[in-house]
Design a protein around this motif. Sequence first.
Motif, mmCIF file in Angstrom:
data_model
loop_
_atom_site.group_PDB
_atom_site.id
_atom_site.type_symbol
_atom_site.label_atom_id
_atom_site.label_comp_id
_atom_site.label_asym_id
_atom_site.label_seq_id
_atom_site.Cartn_x
_atom_site.Cartn_y
_atom_site.Cartn_z
ATOM 1 N N GLY A 12 -1.045 4.590 6.486
ATOM 2 C CA GLY A 12 -1.874 5.454 5.654
ATOM 3 C C GLY A 12 -3.280 4.916 5.437
ATOM 4 O O GLY A 12 -4.159 5.656 4.992
ATOM 5 N N GLN A 13 -3.501 3.655 5.764
ATOM 6 C CA GLN A 13 -4.824 3.072 5.579
ATOM 7 C C GLN A 13 -5.719 3.371 6.778
ATOM 8 O O GLN A 13 -5.253 3.440 7.909
ATOM 9 C CB GLN A 13 -4.720 1.563 5.355
ATOM 10 N N ALA A 14 -7.002 3.533 6.496
ATOM 11 C CA ALA A 14 -7.980 3.851 7.538
ATOM 12 C C ALA A 14 -9.020 2.745 7.644
ATOM 13 O O ALA A 14 -9.362 2.110 6.646
ATOM 14 C CB ALA A 14 -8.663 5.177 7.222
ATOM 15 N N VAL A 15 -9.505 2.529 8.864
ATOM 16 C CA VAL A 15 -10.605 1.599 9.122
ATOM 17 C C VAL A 15 -11.579 2.269 10.087
ATOM 18 O O VAL A 15 -11.213 3.196 10.822
ATOM 19 C CB VAL A 15 -10.126 0.244 9.692
ATOM 20 N N THR A 16 -12.806 1.776 10.090
ATOM 21 C CA THR A 16 -13.854 2.326 10.949
ATOM 22 C C THR A 16 -14.468 1.203 11.767
ATOM 23 O O THR A 16 -14.738 0.124 11.246
ATOM 24 C CB THR A 16 -14.940 3.013 10.097
ATOM 25 N N SER A 17 -14.726 1.494 13.040
ATOM 26 C CA SER A 17 -15.322 0.508 13.936
ATOM 27 C C SER A 17 -16.837 0.466 13.779
ATOM 28 O O SER A 17 -17.446 1.334 13.141
ATOM 29 C CB SER A 17 -14.978 0.829 15.392
ATOM 30 N N HIS A 107 -12.676 6.043 13.964
ATOM 31 C CA HIS A 107 -11.988 6.003 12.672
ATOM 32 C C HIS A 107 -10.495 5.964 13.005
ATOM 33 O O HIS A 107 -9.990 6.863 13.691
ATOM 34 C CB HIS A 107 -12.305 7.235 11.828
ATOM 35 N N PHE A 108 -9.801 4.939 12.547
ATOM 36 C CA PHE A 108 -8.393 4.722 12.865
ATOM 37 C C PHE A 108 -7.568 4.745 11.588
ATOM 38 O O PHE A 108 -7.892 4.053 10.628
ATOM 39 C CB PHE A 108 -8.200 3.356 13.534
ATOM 40 N N GLU A 123 3.850 1.865 17.251
ATOM 41 C CA GLU A 123 2.748 2.119 16.323
ATOM 42 C C GLU A 123 2.087 3.449 16.690
ATOM 43 O O GLU A 123 1.768 3.677 17.852
ATOM 44 C CB GLU A 123 1.739 0.971 16.433
ATOM 45 N N VAL A 124 1.895 4.309 15.708
ATOM 46 C CA VAL A 124 1.205 5.585 15.920
ATOM 47 C C VAL A 124 -0.059 5.564 15.063
ATOM 48 O O VAL A 124 0.011 5.333 13.851
ATOM 49 C CB VAL A 124 2.083 6.792 15.553
ATOM 50 N N THR A 125 -1.191 5.801 15.731
ATOM 51 C CA THR A 125 -2.491 5.723 15.071
ATOM 52 C C THR A 125 -3.263 7.015 15.307
ATOM 53 O O THR A 125 -3.343 7.492 16.438
ATOM 54 C CB THR A 125 -3.301 4.536 15.635
ATOM 55 N N ALA A 126 -3.831 7.568 14.242
ATOM 56 C CA ALA A 126 -4.743 8.703 14.366
ATOM 57 C C ALA A 126 -6.128 8.149 14.658
ATOM 58 O O ALA A 126 -6.576 7.192 14.030
ATOM 59 C CB ALA A 126 -4.766 9.524 13.083
ATOM 60 N N LEU A 127 -6.789 8.755 15.627
ATOM 61 C CA LEU A 127 -8.127 8.322 16.032
ATOM 62 C C LEU A 127 -9.065 9.514 15.995
ATOM 63 O O LEU A 127 -8.742 10.587 16.503
ATOM 64 C CB LEU A 127 -8.091 7.759 17.461
#
Length: 149
Positions: A12-17, A107-108, A123-127
């Motif tokens: 549920g946490q998001a990070v940005t490159s 944005h992940f 692992e499933v990641t929204a991008l």
Amino acid sequence: MISIQERAAQVGQAVTSDWVEVTQQMIDRFADATGDHQFIHVDPVRAAQTPFGGTIAHGFLTLSLMPLLMERAPIPAIEGVRMGVNYGGNKVRFLAPVHSGKRVRGHFTLLALIEKRPGQWQEVTALTVEIEGSDKPAMTAEWIGHIFF
């Protein structure tokens, strides 16, 4: 470094490159690697005559930037990983062209991390790939990877 359990707690946490520039040289090299030399990617003069107004990156180039964008995002390494492999993608959509010279960032959001069997996690990641200065993203996807210990 964090444990796999600590990573699982980040669902549920998001990070940005950081931003990455998509250069014409990058586009040309991708065209050479894939054999896709359509003029909208590699011929600035002809591409300028299209509604794009110039050359654009291949959609698959945008998708292939995922590892680089992930490397440039604050995603901590997981302790004890032997390898990670791509498993596939869901809901991949190319929504807006990335023009040569534009910068993009990823944005992940970690959607799921489950143990498939001892020593193997999925692992499933929204991008979302954002284009600097654009309201519309270049691409969205859900990406699935397998992590082996």
